[in-house]
Design a protein around this motif. Structure first.
Motif: not given
Lengths: 364, 364
Positions: A55, A236, A239-240, A242-243, A245, A253, A255, A320
Motif C-alpha cells: 500500500p 499495517k 491500521g496506521c 489505512v490513512c 499509504n 485523505s 481524517q 485506533l
C-alpha cells in the motif's frame, strides 16, 4: 588501414580490461562490506514484483522539469523581498536544511508574530491532495500565495511583492523568458500568478527518493532490517496504513483527529470545518505525510509532542483505540525512520540587487 | 610489442586530434562572440606587470582549505539552533543570496529586536584588519561568537549553543574528526572555540574573485570599459583610494567619519571609541570593503542612503571636502560596479535532526 583497425581493437580491449578491473574491485568491495549495490542490498528475483502490491509506493525520480522555471522558483523560494520586512522567505518556515520545516511548534512571522498551527514540510508536498492542514489551497501554486500576504507570516501583499520583482530588471527578463510578454500590452508585466506558478514548480522538485524503505519496495531486500520490517508489518496490522499509504505515506485523505477517543489536547483548532463550515468537519485535518518524519518534529498540527514514539502512541490511542507495547512502538518508530530519503541538493541562489525604484523593506 | 607501441602512438594521436578540434571550436566561438577569454578579454603583452603597482590588488583564488572543517562551518553558518529561537542563523543577517548582507538598515534579531548598526557583508571579510564596524573582534573567529550570544541578535549563549550541538551525534562525530578528542577527558566535548573556528574557516572561503576590475588588473584590457577606467582614475585622483585600497578595496584602516566636515547625520554612534575609550576615536570606524558594493545597500554604518551615487557624494563631501560633478559621480559608480565578483557557490547544507536531549527552541 589494417594497422589503424588493429590499434582500434587494442584501444577497445584496453578499455574493456580496465573496466573489468574496476567492476571486479567494486564487487569485491561490496562483498567485503556486505552492503550490496549502493544503499539497497542485492536484488532478489521476484521480490520487486511482489512488492508492487504494497500500500506504500516508492517515489519515482522525475527529470522532466522546466529547468528555467524551477530555477526562477528557487530564487523566489529564497527571496526575502517577497516579505514586507525584506527578511522572511519561504525557506524561513520550510527550511530545506531541516527537513523542509522550521522544527518550531508554530512558525515565527513578521514582527515575531507566532502562527496558529505547525508548519508542514514542503518536502514531497506535491503528493498532498490539497495544501495546508485544512486543505484550503487546492495545490502548491494556490498555497504559495498565502504566506506572502498573511500578516502573521511574510506580512506583504501581492501587489507589493510583484512590484518589487517588477523593479528588478533580471526578474523582468527571467519572467518574460518563461511566461512570455503580456498579451494585452506586449510588455513584460510580472503577475502573482506567475510568481506562485514558479514557486510551485520549484517545490514540485522537492521530493526525497531512495529512502531505505523505497529501496526495499524496489526489491533490495537488505535495505531494511528485520526490526524495521516487523515495524512495517505492525504499521499495517494495527491500521496506521489505512490513512498513511500511497507515495506520500499520507497526504491523500482528510481524517478526524480523535476517531477512537476525542482529542483533548487541542479543542480550539477546527481544521477542515473552517473551509466547509460543515459540523462533521470539526477537528478534521489533512493526514500528514510520514516521509522524513524523523526530521520534522514537533508533531501534529498542534505540535503536542517532540517525540516520535509518543506521536505513534498518541495516534494509536486517539485514532485506533489501541495501546501498543514499548516493543511495538519502537519497531514502528524504526520503520518510520526508514522513510527518510535523499534530501534535495540545492545550490543556494544568488539574487539580483534592488534598484532605485524597488520598494524599501519595512520592518514595522 | 612493436604493434603495442604503435597502437599507443595511434591512441595518443587520436587524443591530440580530438583536443585540437575542441580547442579550435572554442577559439572560433570566442572570435564570433567577440568576448575573448572568459569575462576578461584577451590579455595584452606587458599590461599585467604594469598593473602590479596599482593600489588595488586582485583577489587570488585559494584552494588550500581544510575541506571537512569548511563543510562543518557551512553547516553551522546555516544552523538555526545556534539561536535561542531555533530560527535565526548567521545567514539571516549575512545572506549569501544577497551579497553576504541582509540589505536592511539594521538587522532584525531575536523577538524582532532591531540592531543598532548596519550589518557588514561577510563576503571577503577575511580581508578586514578586524571585525565589526568598531573593530572590537580581532578576527572572524572572535566575531563569530558575538551574534550567538547577543540578546538583540541570535539571543542564545555559548553554553546553550554548544550543548545543543553536543546533543546531536552527527555534530559530535564531525567535531571530533576535525578537532580530536578532549585531551583531559579523552571524550568528545564540543567547545565554543571549535564552533567559532569552524564558522570562521567557512567564512574565509567566502571571497569573490574574477570581478571585471580584477580581470583588468590581471591584464585583460577589455574587461572594463573606458568610462569605468575613467571612474577608476577619478577614484584615485580625488583621493578615495587613500582609504579604499588593497585586496578588499578597504577594510585595512580605521578612519573618522567626517574628516573634512563633521558628519551630522548620525552623532550618537561613537564607533572605535567604544573599544579604546580614546576621545580621538569618536566617530572613527573601520573603512568598509567596497567589493560587491552594488549588492549591499543601504550604505554606511547608519544606512543613511540606499543610493550608491549619493554614497559616493557623501564620502566626497564629508571625507574629502569635494563636490563632484554628476559626470564624475556616475563614472566612479560605474567603476565601483566593476568590483562585483563571482559570488560563492554554496550547496545548501542538510542538518542532522535534534534528539530527545536537545534543548527545545525558545521563541520568547
Amino acid at each position: 588501414m589494417n594497422t589503424g583497425k588493429f590499434s582500434t581493437i587494442i584501444c577497445l580491449l584496453a578499455f574493456f580490461v580496465i573496466n573489468t578491473i574496476i567492476l571486479s574491485v567494486t564487487i569485491a568491495d561490496e562483498q567485503q562490506s556486505g552492503v550490496g549495490y549502493g544503499r539497497g542490498g542485492r536484488m532478489s528475483g521476484g521480490a520487486s514484483s511482489a512488492r508492487e502490491d504494497e500500500p506504500i509506493k516508492p517515489i519515482s525520480i522525475n527529470f522532466d522539469y522546466n529547468r528555467a522555471k524551477v530555477e526562477l522558483g528557487k530564487k523566489l523560494f529564497f527571496e526575502p523581498r517577497l516579505s514586507k520586512s525584506g527578511w522572511i522567505t519561504c525557506n524561513s518556515c520550510h527550511n530545506l536544511a531541516t527537513g523542509g520545516a522550521d522544527n518550531l511548534p508554530t512558525s515565527i512571522g513578521h514582527k515575531w508574530f507566532l502562527g496558529p498551527i505547525n508548519s508542514p514540510t514542503v518536502l514531497n508536498s506535491k503528493f498532498n491532495l490539497a495544501q495546508f492542514w485544512d486543505g484550503r489551497a487546492k495545490d502548491l501554486k494556490e498555497q504559495a500565495g498565502g504566506p506572502i500576504a498573511n500578516p502573521l507570516e511574510m506580512g506583504s501583499n501581492h501587489e507589493l511583492a510583484v512590484s518589487i520583482l517588477q523593479s528588478i530588471p533580471e526578474y523582468v527578463q527571467w519572467f518574460s523568458e518563461i511566461y512570455g510578454l503580456d498579451e494585452m500590452y506586449g510588455d513584460e508585466i510580472i503577475t502573482i500568478d506567475q510568481v506562485t506558478d514558479a514557486i510551485a514548480a520549484f517545490e514540485e522538485t522537492l521530493v526525497t527518493p531512495n529512502s531505505n524503505f523505497d529501496n526495499w519496495l524496489n526489491g533490495y531486500d537488505n535495505s531494511i532490517s528485520e526490526i524495521e520490517k516487523e515495524g512495517y508489518d505492525l504499521f499495517k496490522e494495527k491500521g496506521c496504513i489505512v490513512c498513511h499509504n500511497g507515495v506520500g505515506v499520507g497526504g491523500n485523505s482528510y481524517q478526524k483527529f480523535g476517531i477512537a477517543k476525542p482529542y483533548d489536547k487541542d479543542t480550539h483548532t477546527l481544521g477542515r470545518y473552517n473551509v466547509t463550515k460543515d459540523e462533521k468537519d470539526k477537528y478534521v485535518f489533512k493526514v500528514p505525510l510520514l516521509r522524513n518524519i524523523e526530521l520534522t518534529a514537533p508533531y501534529f498540527h498542534d505540535a503536542s509532542t517532540w517525540d516520535l514514539a509518543e506521536a505513534v502512541n498518541i495516534m494509536n490511542e486517539y485514532q485506533l483505540g489501541l495501546k501498543l507495547t514499548d516493543s511495538e512502538t519502537s519497531k514502528i518508530v524504526a520503520f518510520l525512520r526508514t522513510l527518510t530519503g535523499d534530501q534535495p541538493s540545492v545550490i543556494f541562489p544568488i539574487l539580483p540587487p534592488s534598484t532605485s525604484t524597488t520598494a524599501k523593506p519595512n520592518r514595522n
